[in-house]
Design an enzyme around this catalytic site. Structure first.
Site, PDB file in Angstrom:
ATOM      1  N   ARG A  45       0.822  -1.217   0.000  1.00  0.00           N
ATOM      2  CA  ARG A  45       0.000   0.000   0.000  1.00  0.00           C
ATOM      3  C   ARG A  45       0.854   1.265   0.000  1.00  0.00           C
ATOM      4  NH1 ARG A  45      -5.203  -1.533   3.728  1.00  0.00           N
ATOM      5  NH2 ARG A  45      -6.519  -2.098   1.973  1.00  0.00           N
ATOM      6  N   LYS A 206     -20.017 -13.258   4.337  1.00  0.00           N
ATOM      7  CA  LYS A 206     -21.357 -12.779   4.689  1.00  0.00           C
ATOM      8  C   LYS A 206     -22.015 -12.118   3.497  1.00  0.00           C
ATOM      9  CE  LYS A 206     -21.684 -11.789   9.432  1.00  0.00           C
ATOM     10  NZ  LYS A 206     -22.094 -10.686  10.287  1.00  0.00           N
ATOM     11  N   GLY A 357      -9.739  -7.065  -0.267  1.00  0.00           N
ATOM     12  CA  GLY A 357      -8.457  -7.481   0.297  1.00  0.00           C
ATOM     13  C   GLY A 357      -8.219  -8.970   0.162  1.00  0.00           C
ATOM     14  N   GLY A 380     -13.753  -2.309   0.925  1.00  0.00           N
ATOM     15  CA  GLY A 380     -15.088  -1.706   0.966  1.00  0.00           C
ATOM     16  C   GLY A 380     -15.313  -0.737  -0.180  1.00  0.00           C
TER      17      GLY A 380
HETATM   18  P1  AMP Z   1     -15.631 -11.410   3.190  1.00  0.00           P
HETATM   19  O1  AMP Z   1     -14.884 -10.514   4.147  1.00  0.00           O
HETATM   20  O2  AMP Z   1     -17.100 -11.402   3.389  1.00  0.00           O
HETATM   21  O3  AMP Z   1     -15.192 -11.205   1.754  1.00  0.00           O
HETATM   22  O4  AMP Z   1     -15.195 -12.873   3.570  1.00  0.00           O
HETATM   23  C1  AMP Z   1     -13.895 -13.378   3.358  1.00  0.00           C
HETATM   24  C2  AMP Z   1     -13.743 -14.611   4.194  1.00  0.00           C
HETATM   25  O5  AMP Z   1     -14.746 -15.532   3.838  1.00  0.00           O
HETATM   26  C3  AMP Z   1     -12.440 -15.346   4.013  1.00  0.00           C
HETATM   27  O6  AMP Z   1     -11.680 -15.225   5.183  1.00  0.00           O
HETATM   28  C4  AMP Z   1     -12.855 -16.791   3.775  1.00  0.00           C
HETATM   29  O7  AMP Z   1     -12.118 -17.711   4.541  1.00  0.00           O
HETATM   30  C5  AMP Z   1     -14.290 -16.798   4.220  1.00  0.00           C
HETATM   31  N1  AMP Z   1     -15.100 -17.831   3.578  1.00  0.00           N
HETATM   32  C6  AMP Z   1     -15.266 -18.046   2.271  1.00  0.00           C
HETATM   33  N2  AMP Z   1     -16.055 -19.098   2.058  1.00  0.00           N
HETATM   34  C7  AMP Z   1     -16.411 -19.581   3.260  1.00  0.00           C
HETATM   35  C8  AMP Z   1     -17.212 -20.655   3.694  1.00  0.00           C
HETATM   36  N3  AMP Z   1     -17.796 -21.485   2.830  1.00  0.00           N
HETATM   37  N4  AMP Z   1     -17.371 -20.843   5.032  1.00  0.00           N
HETATM   38  C9  AMP Z   1     -16.756 -20.011   5.908  1.00  0.00           C
HETATM   39  N5  AMP Z   1     -16.000 -18.973   5.552  1.00  0.00           N
HETATM   40  C10 AMP Z   1     -15.822 -18.755   4.243  1.00  0.00           C
END
Ligand code: AMP
Length: 403
Positions: A45, A206, A357, A380
């Protein structure tokens, strides 16, 4: 591009001999070295803003460089000082960089007033003040006080209406730096009149904070591929079993609504999963069809059939927009879906825009960063761009300079 850029710094606004407040995103990971000193663990960065800093220095500006790092929650925290970041910046720039252990006040004013053309002064962590995130006008005035011009090179923070992002450019004439310019141009090119078909790929944990993105991409893309934990929420919303998988209960109703909508991009959800009872490289795992995820098993990556389908769609695309991993890519073997998707995008001659990220980290892990059209530095911020939201940090940089 409708946002003012460094090229607008001409005439009365020419950078030569001016003190310029440069808001950068030096929110880098820090670690302790063998001697126990806090050092920068990943300098990417910092490197990303060097073109802007060098451009201004070559034209005889003096720079007051400001950023946040970590989440100090409005209180000073020695572990989150900008000092080690200033030291790394000095090494990368190849010139001395001053550091002042505050971001406003008498010391900053005194040190700034002594700056000569070509000097660089790094301020202390902006988020040591709670007024930064609250966009306190007092703080904005104090930050603006030592400078004559403002440059925003912090793309990763442009979605935040914070004092240093929207407050200071309300006071000083401001433009976007090169990093912001490159980021915005890449999103604009890929999202306005993109080459079709457009394949949008969303993943991550999520869906709660990605609903706006899903809706916008559904309108924009021809195919919307959903993997990762968020696909489990959709699967549950369809009444299918998900075992002990991650489900965003609060988002189930919205997921049902999105499934019921027929307009826009065709929705593609996983047809099989890699499941395990825990997130561990040594945990036994199985490949199962989507309706065989039973408690206590958890869906942790998309399965080979899904990978095939997703890769097939990528190979037919002209534009790919990707945000969010397809599984728990930090822990093999649950990284396969994410890595194969990354490689497929890199190997296919399409315009590819990768944001977030985790997704950028996954692209790095797959060693494909150089073969993607654009990898965004913003998490974000890139999600908001993909959602069609006007970022507040960009909105303040429109119109005629000084008007
Ligand atoms: P986000 O911040 O919402 O983009 O989520 C990223 C995170 O989602 C990463 O750390 C992944 O390990 C997690 N992730 C992706 N797929 C899954 C899953 N099937 N179950 C649990 N965590 C997940």
């Amino acid at each position: 591009m409708d946002v003012r850029t460094l090229d607008d710094l001409v005439g009365d606004f020419a950078p030569g001999g001016k003190r310029i407040f440069v808001r950068v995103d030096f929110n880098v990971p820090l670690e302790r070295d063998a001697a126990g000193a806090i050092v920068v663990a990943d300098e990417r960065r910092i490197a990303a803003s060097l073109p802007t800093l060098r451009w201004l220095l070559e034209r005889g500006a003096a720079l007051i460089v400001a950023s946040h790092v970590g989440r100090p929650e409005g209180r000073p925290d020695p572990a989150l000082s900008m000092k080690p970041i200033a030291d790394r910046l000095a090494a990368l720039l190849g010139r001395p960089v001053g550091f002042v252990p505050s971001s406003i006040g008498e010391t900053v004013l005194a040190r700034s007033s002594r700056l000569q053309p070509g000097d660089v002064l790094v301020l202390e962590n902006l988020r040591f003040h709670d007024g930064e995130e609250a966009c306190d006008p007092e703080l904005a005035r104090a930050l603006a006080a030592p400078a004559e011009l403002y440059v925003n090179d912090a793309f990763g923070t442009c979605h935040r209406a914070h004092a240093s992002v929207t407050g200071v450019p309300g006071i000083l004439p401001g433009v976007a730096g090169r990093l912001v310019e490159v980021e915005v141009a890449a999103f604009k090119k890929a999202m306005h009149e993109p080459a079709r078909p457009v394949v949008a790929i969303l993943g991550g944990a999520k869906i709660g904070d990605k609903i706006g993105t899903i809706r916008h991409l559904r309108k924009l893309a021809d195919h919307l591929l959903i993997g990762g934990g968020m696909a489990c929420t959709f699967q549950r919303a369809q009444g299918l079993p998900v075992g002990a998988s991650l489900v965003d209960i609060a988002a189930l109703d919205v997921a049902r609504e999105i499934l019921a909508e027929r307009d826009g991009a065709q929705l593609h959800l996983p047809t099989d999963w890699i499941i395990a009872k825990e997130i561990s490289s040594s945990a036994p795992y199985q490949i199962v069809p989507l309706d065989e995820v039973a408690d206590p098993w958890r869906a942790l990556d998309i399965g080979p059939r899904t990978i095939n389908e997703f890769v097939g769609l990528i190979k037919e695309s002209a534009t790919v927009l990707w945000n969010g991993p397809m599984g728990v890519f930090e822990t093999p073997p649950f990284d396969r879906g994410t890595l194969e998707v990354a490689v497929a995008i890199a190997e296919h001659p399409c315009v590819s825009l990768v944001g977030g990220g985790d997704t950028a980290r996954a692209a790095k892990k797959a060693r494909v960063v150089d073969r993607l059209t654009h990898v965004s530095t913003g998490g974000g911020a890139s999600l908001d761009m993909l959602s069609g939201i006007d970022l507040p940090g960009l909105a303040v940089l429109r119109g005629r300079l000084g008007a």
